[in-house]
Design a protein around this motif. Structure first.
Motif, PDB file in Angstrom:
ATOM      1  N   ALA A  57      -0.710   9.947  -1.466  1.00 29.70           N
ATOM      2  CA  ALA A  57      -0.231   8.719  -0.838  1.00 29.70           C
ATOM      3  C   ALA A  57      -1.338   8.048  -0.031  1.00 29.70           C
ATOM      4  CB  ALA A  57       0.972   9.018   0.051  1.00 29.70           C
ATOM      5  N   ASN A  58      -2.132   8.838   0.668  1.00 31.21           N
ATOM      6  CA  ASN A  58      -3.257   8.300   1.427  1.00 31.21           C
ATOM      7  C   ASN A  58      -4.278   7.653   0.494  1.00 31.21           C
ATOM      8  OD1 ASN A  58      -4.937   7.725   3.562  1.00 31.21           O
ATOM      9  ND2 ASN A  58      -5.839   9.761   3.607  1.00 31.21           N
ATOM     10  N   LYS A  60      -3.688   6.415  -2.529  1.00 27.60           N
ATOM     11  CA  LYS A  60      -3.098   5.192  -3.075  1.00 27.60           C
ATOM     12  C   LYS A  60      -3.155   4.059  -2.059  1.00 27.60           C
ATOM     13  CE  LYS A  60       0.056   7.107  -6.502  1.00 27.60           C
ATOM     14  NZ  LYS A  60       1.449   7.216  -6.922  1.00 27.60           N
ATOM     15  N   SER A  61      -2.928   4.376  -0.804  1.00 21.70           N
ATOM     16  CA  SER A  61      -2.996   3.357   0.245  1.00 21.70           C
ATOM     17  C   SER A  61      -4.417   2.810   0.374  1.00 21.70           C
ATOM     18  CB  SER A  61      -2.527   3.955   1.568  1.00 21.70           C
ATOM     19  OG  SER A  61      -2.645   3.017   2.601  1.00 21.70           O
ATOM     20  N   GLN A  62      -5.405   3.688   0.339  1.00 20.63           N
ATOM     21  CA  GLN A  62      -6.801   3.236   0.427  1.00 20.63           C
ATOM     22  C   GLN A  62      -7.172   2.368  -0.767  1.00 20.63           C
ATOM     23  OE1 GLN A  62      -9.061   6.825   0.763  1.00 20.63           O
ATOM     24  NE2 GLN A  62      -8.833   6.944   2.996  1.00 20.63           N
ATOM     25  N   ALA A  64      -5.137   0.606  -2.606  1.00 14.24           N
ATOM     26  CA  ALA A  64      -4.412  -0.658  -2.510  1.00 14.24           C
ATOM     27  C   ALA A  64      -5.137  -1.618  -1.569  1.00 14.24           C
ATOM     28  CB  ALA A  64      -2.985  -0.413  -2.035  1.00 14.24           C
ATOM     29  N   TRP A  65      -5.666  -1.103  -0.458  1.00 13.13           N
ATOM     30  CA  TRP A  65      -6.425  -1.953   0.459  1.00 13.13           C
ATOM     31  C   TRP A  65      -7.729  -2.422  -0.173  1.00 13.13           C
ATOM     32  CZ3 TRP A  65      -4.914  -4.749   4.243  1.00 13.13           C
ATOM     33  CH2 TRP A  65      -3.786  -4.386   4.966  1.00 13.13           C
ATOM     34  N   TYR A 118      -0.160   1.607  -7.593  1.00  5.84           N
ATOM     35  CA  TYR A 118      -0.156   2.167  -6.240  1.00  5.84           C
ATOM     36  C   TYR A 118       1.244   2.246  -5.637  1.00  5.84           C
ATOM     37  CZ  TYR A 118      -4.883   0.757  -7.179  1.00  5.84           C
ATOM     38  OH  TYR A 118      -6.090   0.574  -7.781  1.00  5.84           O
ATOM     39  N   LYS A 122       5.894   6.539  -0.166  1.00  3.86           N
ATOM     40  CA  LYS A 122       5.200   6.717   1.104  1.00  3.86           C
ATOM     41  C   LYS A 122       4.152   5.640   1.372  1.00  3.86           C
ATOM     42  CE  LYS A 122       5.749  11.706   1.052  1.00  3.86           C
ATOM     43  NZ  LYS A 122       5.073  12.993   1.130  1.00  3.86           N
ATOM     44  N   VAL A 123       3.877   4.790   0.387  1.00  3.29           N
ATOM     45  CA  VAL A 123       2.829   3.776   0.525  1.00  3.29           C
ATOM     46  C   VAL A 123       3.481   2.415   0.746  1.00  3.29           C
ATOM     47  CG1 VAL A 123       0.877   2.665  -0.602  1.00  3.29           C
ATOM     48  CG2 VAL A 123       1.288   5.086  -0.956  1.00  3.29           C
ATOM     49  N   ASP A 124       3.113   1.775   1.850  1.00  3.08           N
ATOM     50  CA  ASP A 124       3.614   0.434   2.151  1.00  3.08           C
ATOM     51  C   ASP A 124       2.645  -0.580   1.560  1.00  3.08           C
ATOM     52  OD1 ASP A 124       5.095  -1.662   3.214  1.00  3.08           O
ATOM     53  OD2 ASP A 124       3.944  -1.649   5.090  1.00  3.08           O
ATOM     54  N   LEU A 125       3.090  -1.321   0.558  1.00  2.00           N
ATOM     55  CA  LEU A 125       2.225  -2.270  -0.126  1.00  2.00           C
ATOM     56  C   LEU A 125       2.383  -3.702   0.374  1.00  2.00           C
ATOM     57  CD1 LEU A 125       2.490  -1.021  -3.814  1.00  2.00           C
ATOM     58  CD2 LEU A 125       0.639  -0.681  -2.205  1.00  2.00           C
TER      59      LEU A 125
END
Length: 179
Positions: A57-58, A60-62, A64-65, A118, A122-125
């Motif tokens: 999840a971390n 995927k978040s990175q 996505a940013w 992504y 747990k990932v806020d897009l």
């Protein structure tokens, strides 16, 4: 010769048969050794899997940013290309300008597809999508600004003269000889 025939005809001497035909207790009936519980091993596995899910999840978040901030790099390149094209209307400047308009439009149309890999609980897009949209809108504004500097946007009253009605006559004057 007799020895070779006997070896070939019989079963292997060192083969091990792993089938258990005994009537003894199964391994599940045997108690665990002191200090070992199967529940703790399952908890360790669940903790490891939870850590893996958190790490994924971390990641995927990175990513996505990173995708959300990619248009920022494109803005400087496009601005430099527009500056190099100049402010006169010719084929190269028009091509660069329409490229600057179409890239953000196509990116805005495909926001869902860009962030599809992504998606995760747990990932806020939302924030990366908003940054992506804002940067593409800035790119679109840059293209519109270039259209204006080229004089291709109808922003002056003289651009709309053909659609204005003719002015009304305020006074009428005739010739100098009365009849």
């Amino acid at each position: 010769m007799d020895k070779g025939k006997a070896v070939m005809g019989s079963a292997r001497r060192w083969a091990v048969d792993f089938t258990d035909n005994s009537t003894s207790h199964s391994s599940r009936d045997i108690l665990d050794p002191p200090g070992f519980t199967r529940a703790s091993q399952e908890q360790d596995d669940s903790a490891v899997s939870k850590q893996k899910k958190d790490a994924e999840a971390n990641w995927k978040s990175q990513k996505a940013w990173e995708v959300a901030q990619a248009p920022f790099k494109n803005l400087f390149m496009m601005a430099f290309m527009m500056w190099m094209a100049g402010s006169t209307v010719h084929l190269f400047s028009i091509g660069i300008t329409f490229s600057a308009l179409l890239q953000p439009i196509n990116a805005l149309r495909g926001v869902g597809k860009v962030f599809e890999p992504y998606k995760d609980n747990k990932v806020d897009l939302l924030a990366p999508k908003l940054v992506f949209i804002a940067l593409n809108l800035v790119g679109l504004g840059l293209g519109i600004w270039k259209l204006n500097t080229l004089g291709l946007l109808p922003t002056h009253i003289s651009d709309w003269v053909s659609s204005l009605p003719p002015p009304q006559d305020v006074e009428y004057s005739g010739g100098g000889i009365p009849l």
